[in-house]
Design a protein around this motif. Sequence first.
Motif, PDB file in Angstrom:
ATOM      1  N   TYR A  58       2.287  -7.680 -18.466  1.00  0.00           N
ATOM      2  CA  TYR A  58       0.884  -8.085 -18.515  1.00  0.00           C
ATOM      3  C   TYR A  58       0.411  -8.354 -19.938  1.00  0.00           C
ATOM      4  O   TYR A  58      -0.748  -8.717 -20.154  1.00  0.00           O
ATOM      5  CB  TYR A  58       0.013  -7.001 -17.872  1.00  0.00           C
ATOM      6  CG  TYR A  58       0.369  -6.778 -16.419  1.00  0.00           C
ATOM      7  CD1 TYR A  58      -0.283  -7.463 -15.405  1.00  0.00           C
ATOM      8  CD2 TYR A  58       1.398  -5.903 -16.060  1.00  0.00           C
ATOM      9  CE1 TYR A  58       0.066  -7.288 -14.070  1.00  0.00           C
ATOM     10  CE2 TYR A  58       1.761  -5.727 -14.732  1.00  0.00           C
ATOM     11  CZ  TYR A  58       1.095  -6.422 -13.739  1.00  0.00           C
ATOM     12  OH  TYR A  58       1.452  -6.260 -12.424  1.00  0.00           O
ATOM     13  N   CYS A 116      -3.119  -9.184 -21.734  1.00  0.00           N
ATOM     14  CA  CYS A 116      -3.849  -7.974 -22.140  1.00  0.00           C
ATOM     15  C   CYS A 116      -3.531  -7.533 -23.562  1.00  0.00           C
ATOM     16  O   CYS A 116      -4.131  -6.560 -24.037  1.00  0.00           O
ATOM     17  CB  CYS A 116      -3.619  -6.831 -21.149  1.00  0.00           C
ATOM     18  SG  CYS A 116      -1.976  -6.124 -21.139  1.00  0.00           S
ATOM     19  N   LEU A 175      -4.734 -10.614 -10.016  1.00  0.00           N
ATOM     20  CA  LEU A 175      -4.262 -10.322 -11.374  1.00  0.00           C
ATOM     21  C   LEU A 175      -3.153  -9.291 -11.459  1.00  0.00           C
ATOM     22  O   LEU A 175      -2.469  -9.213 -12.480  1.00  0.00           O
ATOM     23  CB  LEU A 175      -5.448  -9.856 -12.223  1.00  0.00           C
ATOM     24  CG  LEU A 175      -6.587 -10.871 -12.388  1.00  0.00           C
ATOM     25  CD1 LEU A 175      -7.736 -10.253 -13.181  1.00  0.00           C
ATOM     26  CD2 LEU A 175      -6.086 -12.132 -13.075  1.00  0.00           C
ATOM     27  N   VAL A 176      -2.953  -8.461 -10.423  1.00  0.00           N
ATOM     28  CA  VAL A 176      -1.991  -7.361 -10.527  1.00  0.00           C
ATOM     29  C   VAL A 176      -0.588  -7.708 -10.023  1.00  0.00           C
ATOM     30  O   VAL A 176       0.394  -7.467 -10.718  1.00  0.00           O
ATOM     31  CB  VAL A 176      -2.525  -6.098  -9.819  1.00  0.00           C
ATOM     32  CG1 VAL A 176      -1.478  -4.990  -9.811  1.00  0.00           C
ATOM     33  CG2 VAL A 176      -3.799  -5.614 -10.507  1.00  0.00           C
ATOM     34  N   PRO A 190      -7.908  -7.413  -7.967  1.00  0.00           N
ATOM     35  CA  PRO A 190      -6.531  -6.923  -8.139  1.00  0.00           C
ATOM     36  C   PRO A 190      -5.491  -7.780  -7.430  1.00  0.00           C
ATOM     37  O   PRO A 190      -4.363  -7.918  -7.908  1.00  0.00           O
ATOM     38  CB  PRO A 190      -6.588  -5.506  -7.552  1.00  0.00           C
ATOM     39  CG  PRO A 190      -7.716  -5.544  -6.579  1.00  0.00           C
ATOM     40  CD  PRO A 190      -8.725  -6.460  -7.185  1.00  0.00           C
ATOM     41  N   ASN A 239      -9.650  -6.773 -13.384  1.00  0.00           N
ATOM     42  CA  ASN A 239      -8.468  -6.177 -12.742  1.00  0.00           C
ATOM     43  C   ASN A 239      -8.838  -5.259 -11.594  1.00  0.00           C
ATOM     44  O   ASN A 239      -8.063  -5.105 -10.648  1.00  0.00           O
ATOM     45  CB  ASN A 239      -7.634  -5.421 -13.783  1.00  0.00           C
ATOM     46  CG  ASN A 239      -6.653  -6.317 -14.499  1.00  0.00           C
ATOM     47  OD1 ASN A 239      -5.510  -6.472 -14.082  1.00  0.00           O
ATOM     48  ND2 ASN A 239      -7.104  -6.940 -15.582  1.00  0.00           N
TER      49      ASN A 239
END
Length: 454
Positions: free
Chosen positions: A261, A265, A307-308, A304, A300
């Motif tokens: 990520y 991030c 993006l997860v 989720p 997030n």
Amino acid sequence: MSSLFLWEIGTPVVYVMWIIVFAAQILISEINRRWTWTIFALWTIGGIALMPYAAIHGTPMVGWFPFGKYVIMVATATMTGFLLWYGTKNPAKARRYAIWFGVALWIGLAVNIMEANIRDITIFFENDTYLACAADPSCLKAINESHVGIDMINGLPESRGISEPVGSDAWYAAVAANFAANGVGIDPATGFRTIGGYWNIITAIAGVLNIITITGLGKIYVTSNKNQKVKGLIWADMVWPWVIAYDLWNHAFLYNALSDYTWYCTLALLLAATIPAFTWAKGQWIWFRCFTLMFWIAMNNLLPQLLVPPSSIQNFSTMDPTANKVCAWAAFISNVALFVYWLYKIRTTGRNPLRDPLYAEMKEFRTIMNEHADNKDKWWMTDMIKPTPVELGFAPDTDTPPDDGWVGWMPWWKKDNRYHKPRTPLSSDAVLMAKNIAPTGSEAAATSDRGVSH
């Protein structure tokens, strides 16, 4: 070249998404900076209102830890916005009790860093567990079953090129075999790929040094220069040596813990705070760090499923231990260098690194003061250290401190402990005078014979 060393070479979508994420983070931070009410509308009222949705919708997918971070960041964003609002509306109190601004911001920052350090150490000690889980088909299947509504395994690099039906026992066995062959582990609680090693330890040490070297808590203020249309929460001592050391540490930590990520991030998220702080919003790194992080964590928790799980918008890490080592050593070396410089400045200036501005002689510090401080704040910033704002190049309006300026103060002082030099008289603060604070030297000399150091 098959990779970018830290990450794979992604599709064009990955690079377009990076630009969108980067721009969105800066935009929301700028909106919050220019119109303070948006903080309370978006993150306080909106953030609290959406907590039940995040808990019900998000936690079955990603667990309670991200939700906890979301709650903490809503509180942190609200606090940061409140400090800017309060400092604008109550300038005298904000300067008199500036140390509490710093303590509040320090707690939020230090706790965040320390939580990451603990996570790094955990990865080091749990590395064998993570490797065993990744090589076990039943553990991989359990990860997916615990993340309701999203698939944490299909889409990972280790799932590529497998012909067996997705989700079948044979498919899980093939994915586990690829994990074992690549020497990559997976956290059974989060479903995130990771590899542990000594780099976790030196990254954690870098994080501890980064906490130690946070300076200037007692001299945080709100823009007072009338030429600045946008007021900011100014932490003048948060100059480039600390910011760069923080960025390198934070990137190393996230590359260790959330490597897949980090394209967003760390590369996007950190630059979205650092670039403004080094260009149009000098001295305001803490502001952009707070609200870029708030935005990212909120997204997030609220989205989720987008993006997860592994998807085409991710740029996966190479999971090469050499990359972890390079990131960790860069973090460690930069923070050791910062720590040495911090010690040098304390020793040569005799300043209190938490209370006083430690880096007042730096060009960046001088630029921040000239851009964001009025005459009162220039004398207030320097009243606990030996040099005057004139000597430091802050270009104050006069070479004598104003009689109606601000008095630097620590709440536990029983007397005026500012540096014995020309400074705004204690009598300019009626609250301190009412407390019968004992002046040092002659108050008369401080008001009538301002050019003489005493």
